[in-house]
Write a protein that holds these residues in place. Structure first.
Motif, PDB file in Angstrom:
ATOM      1  N   ARG A  27       0.739  -1.228  -0.006  1.00 54.05           N
ATOM      2  CA  ARG A  27       0.067   0.139  -0.079  1.00 54.05           C
ATOM      3  C   ARG A  27       0.865   1.156  -0.121  1.00 54.05           C
ATOM      4  O   ARG A  27       0.509   2.412  -0.755  1.00 54.05           O
ATOM      5  N   GLU A  33      -5.524   5.354   7.203  1.00 59.02           N
ATOM      6  CA  GLU A  33      -5.887   6.469   6.753  1.00 59.02           C
ATOM      7  C   GLU A  33      -7.647   6.719   6.783  1.00 59.02           C
ATOM      8  O   GLU A  33      -8.234   7.585   6.535  1.00 59.02           O
ATOM      9  N   ARG A  77      -9.502  10.416   3.218  1.00 61.69           N
ATOM     10  CA  ARG A  77      -8.247   9.571   3.558  1.00 61.69           C
ATOM     11  C   ARG A  77      -7.465  10.472   4.168  1.00 61.69           C
ATOM     12  O   ARG A  77      -6.898  11.310   3.959  1.00 61.69           O
TER      13      ARG A  77
HETATM   14  C1  86X Z   1      -8.163   1.566  -3.427  1.00 62.22           C
HETATM   15  C2  86X Z   1      -9.388   1.504  -5.373  1.00 62.22           C
HETATM   16  C3  86X Z   1     -10.532   1.996  -6.446  1.00 62.22           C
HETATM   17  C4  86X Z   1     -12.682   2.942  -6.814  1.00 62.22           C
HETATM   18  C5  86X Z   1     -10.095   2.809  -7.308  1.00 62.22           C
HETATM   19  O1  86X Z   1      -8.821   2.974  -7.377  1.00 62.22           O
HETATM   20  C6  86X Z   1     -10.792   3.611  -7.986  1.00 62.22           C
HETATM   21  C7  86X Z   1     -12.269   4.068  -7.642  1.00 62.22           C
HETATM   22  N1  86X Z   1     -11.757   2.367  -5.748  1.00 62.22           N
HETATM   23  C8  86X Z   1      -9.370   2.222  -4.162  1.00 62.22           C
HETATM   24  N2  86X Z   1      -8.216   2.002  -1.924  1.00 62.22           N
HETATM   25  C9  86X Z   1      -8.742   1.413  -0.921  1.00 62.22           C
HETATM   26  O2  86X Z   1      -9.462   0.587  -0.950  1.00 62.22           O
HETATM   27  C10 86X Z   1      -8.894   2.200   0.255  1.00 62.22           C
HETATM   28  C11 86X Z   1      -9.381   1.577   1.383  1.00 62.22           C
HETATM   29  C12 86X Z   1      -9.311   2.232   2.511  1.00 62.22           C
HETATM   30 CL1  86X Z   1     -10.484   1.433   3.803  1.00 62.22          CL
HETATM   31  C13 86X Z   1      -8.826   3.461   2.850  1.00 62.22           C
HETATM   32  F1  86X Z   1      -8.810   3.973   3.798  1.00 62.22           F
HETATM   33  C14 86X Z   1      -8.135   4.013   1.694  1.00 62.22           C
HETATM   34  C15 86X Z   1      -7.996   3.297   0.434  1.00 62.22           C
HETATM   35  N3  86X Z   1      -7.333   3.721  -0.604  1.00 62.22           N
HETATM   36  C16 86X Z   1      -7.489   3.320  -1.918  1.00 62.22           C
END
Ligand code: 86X
Length: 592
Positions: A7, A168, A220
């Protein structure tokens, strides 16, 4: 590599040696803000800069304030325009901040990382929204809205990669005076919210494809230095989430969306991008594969991720039990069909794009907005209006100016006339230049006598032209399109000139240090990338080192869809410690 490490690399946790982030926030925090800010670790993670530098900045701010006061005292009757007081090439951070504030794009608030989008920037977002909505509606994507809050239990369903993001997530723990029994997450993205719903909604293959999109805000709680538009704690985006019967159909959509994103950048914002695929090390851990657009900020020679479109595969479908019965299976009466997991995609585009546009096009006079997204495309400034001019003559000139406006509005040009009293022409010119209006028309008695208007392109400082009054309805739209094209061409040439092919490791770091991104023959494996990150880290000559992150290694930005040439058999990976065969040309760079 652990998910959390992954990440970190995905989001590029490293800081720059020279980027524009170091001062952004500290500079703008007023004393009250600083005093009232509840020092969370992020805010108190000091020192964010060398103390010396901070002192200097404070002094700069004070002296600017003072000189503006002095100036306004001197000429009380004429407002002083405080233009951009530093150059883009010398101090990008300070320049960026001044340009977005003085261009009235954005304002700071008392919450670090949260900003006010003034009408000037929000209008650009609206242009992007309407352009993209038109495109996705043709693909039968439907807009919708899900709640801002997500229960912890639901968020945890994504546990496979939540670990890497957990730090985040922002939480609501109280409602009014009561502590909530169960805290609620403020959405960082809506996978868990939407896929729980998809699981209920999708019952049969007839419910597929399901294509939904949200325009919303997400939070975030970044601990990296926030930067207006580029990295903020709350931002606006669209998140599209779709489910398909087959991998093939899903894969086609991923690329179609990437094309639309590229069109927003290139055709609207006049910003060149490189299309490609993320390497395993840099892709979203929940994805089957990730496609991406990579932009480039010439002033610092760094890449910047511009948008992503993921093929999620069946990963989430398995976690959230999103299945349909196999429509092709031959079954006897009463026998249940096999369950098939759907194929999913997700894609996102954010307000970061506005920051990229500003960084690429702006100059020492301020913003330069590409005509297609400019709220004001043309400003008409009446000139040659003197104090001794008879009222009737002034009125005649203004009436003619108004006719010009009408002619342009009739051909759908967005026009503003600057009739402000008490501002001289020079002030007005500077003011509209700072705001980035792409085309200025000057019209005075001399022009009227010759039957022409004088033109001044914002993207070509100093060069003026003339258009016969009778032709403005056809010539001005043409000129605006020319400005749009030439802004793109200039940026595109610059990106191309700073995308260098590098075959030998010896040239890897030096070429990056010359403010380039590079294309190298690479094995595309994760371990090798980690190695490169370490080995390309180090002090960059002539660039200031940010104390919080003394160095920054290069990461892979993407595997460009358009490869510069074939990888010849037997070509080794550029990393001499790797020893594997190269399989692709991979774009590496320092990046935001
Ligand atoms: C990943 C992936 C995705 C929909 C995209 O890049 C396009 C639109 N989502 C997002 N991602 C996370 O899953 C995520 C989850 C949590 Cl809990 C967080 F705090 C931050 C995140 N940042 C990115």
């Amino acid at each position: 590599m652990s998910t959390s490490e992954k990440r970190q690399s995905t989001s590029g946790k490293r800081m720059s040696q020279s980027g524009i982030e170091p001062k952004m926030e500290t500079m703008k925090l007023t004393e009250e803000q600083a005093a009232s800010s509840n020092n969370t670790p992020a805010e108190s993670a000091k020192p964010t800069e060398k103390p010396k530098k901070q002192d200097k900045e404070r002094k700069d701010q004070k002296s600017t304030a003072k000189s503006s006061q002095q100036q306004s005292k001197k000429k009380a009757e004429e407002p002083a325009l405080i233009g951009i007081t530093c150059s883009k090439s010398e101090d990008l951070s300070e320049w960026y901040q001044q340009v977005i504030l003085k261009g009235e794009m954005l304002e700071f608030t008392d919450i670090p990382g949260c900003y006010i989008y003034q009408p000037a920037s929000y209008r650009i977002w609206e242009f992007i929204q309407s352009f993209f909505n038109d495109r996705i509606r043709k693909m039968k994507v439907k807009n919708c809205y899900f709640p801002l809050f997500i229960t912890e239990a639901n968020l945890q369903r994504e546990k496979d990669h939540i670990e890497g993001f957990a730090a985040e997530v922002a939480w609501v723990t109280e409602g009014g005076k009561n502590k909530l029994e169960k805290r609620l997450a403020v959405r960082p993205t809506s996978e868990t919210a939407m896929y729980s719903f998809y699981s209920k909604k999708i019952r049969s293959h007839r419910d597929l494809p399901l294509k939904m999109n949200q325009w919303n805000n997400v939070v975030r709680w970044e601990f990296k230095h926030p930067m207006p538009f580029l990295r903020s704690r709350e931002f606006l985006w669209q998140e599209g989430h779709t489910a398909h019967m087959t991998e093939e159909e899903a894969g086609k959509e991923v690329l179609e969306i990437l094309d639309h994103y590229a069109a927003i950048y290139e055709d609207l914002l006049a910003v060149p991008v490189v299309k490609g695929k993320k390497t395993i090390a840099e892709q979203f851990p929940g994805a089957h594969y990730t496609t991406t657009l990579e932009g480039f900020i010439p002033s610092v020679g760094r890449g910047i991720q511009a948008a992503t479109s993921h093929c999620l595969g069946q990963h989430f479908a398995k976690m959230f039990d999103i299945t349909v019965e196999d429509p092709n299976q031959q079954v006897k009466d009463g026998q249940a069909r096999d369950k098939l997991h759907v194929w999913q995609n997700s894609w996102g585009f954010t307000t970061r794009s506005i920051g990229v546009m500003v960084l690429i096009h702006g100059d020492d006079k301020g913003l330069i907005i590409p005509p297609r997204v400019a709220e004001v495309q043309v400003v008409i400034v009446p000139v040659g209006v003197t104090a001794k001019m008879a009222d009737a003559d002034k009125q005649k000139l203004y009436d003619e100016v108004d006719k010009l406006r009408q002619t342009l509005e009739d051909v759908d040009i967005r026009v503003e006339c600057d009739y402000r009293e008490g501002y001289n022409v020079g002030y007005k010119f500077n003011d509209w230049e700072m705001k980035g209006v792409p085309l200025r028309l000057e019209f005075g008695p001399k022009d009227a006598a010759k039957g022409i208007v004088t033109t001044s392109r914002r993207d070509q400082s100093g060069s003026k032209g003339e258009i016969p009054v009778s032709d403005i309805g056809s010539e001005v739209p043409k000129l605006l399109e020319e400005i749009q094209k030439s802004m793109y061409q200039k940026a595109s040439d610059e990106y191309a000139a700073h995308r260098k092919i590098v075959r030998d490791w010896a040239d890897f770091v030096p070429t990056l240090n010359d403010k380039n991104v590079i294309l190298v023959p690479h094995c595309t494996t994760e371990d090798c990338e980690d190695q490169i990150k370490k080995d390309s880290t180090g002090n960059v000559e002539g660039q200031e080192v940010d104390v919080r992150a003394p160095s920054m290694g290069a990461k892979s930005l993407c595997i460009p869809a358009e490869q510069p040439e074939e990888i010849k058999e037997g070509t080794k990976c550029v990393n001499p410690k790797c020893g594997k065969e190269a399989v692709k040309w991979v774009m590496f760079g320092r990046s935001y």
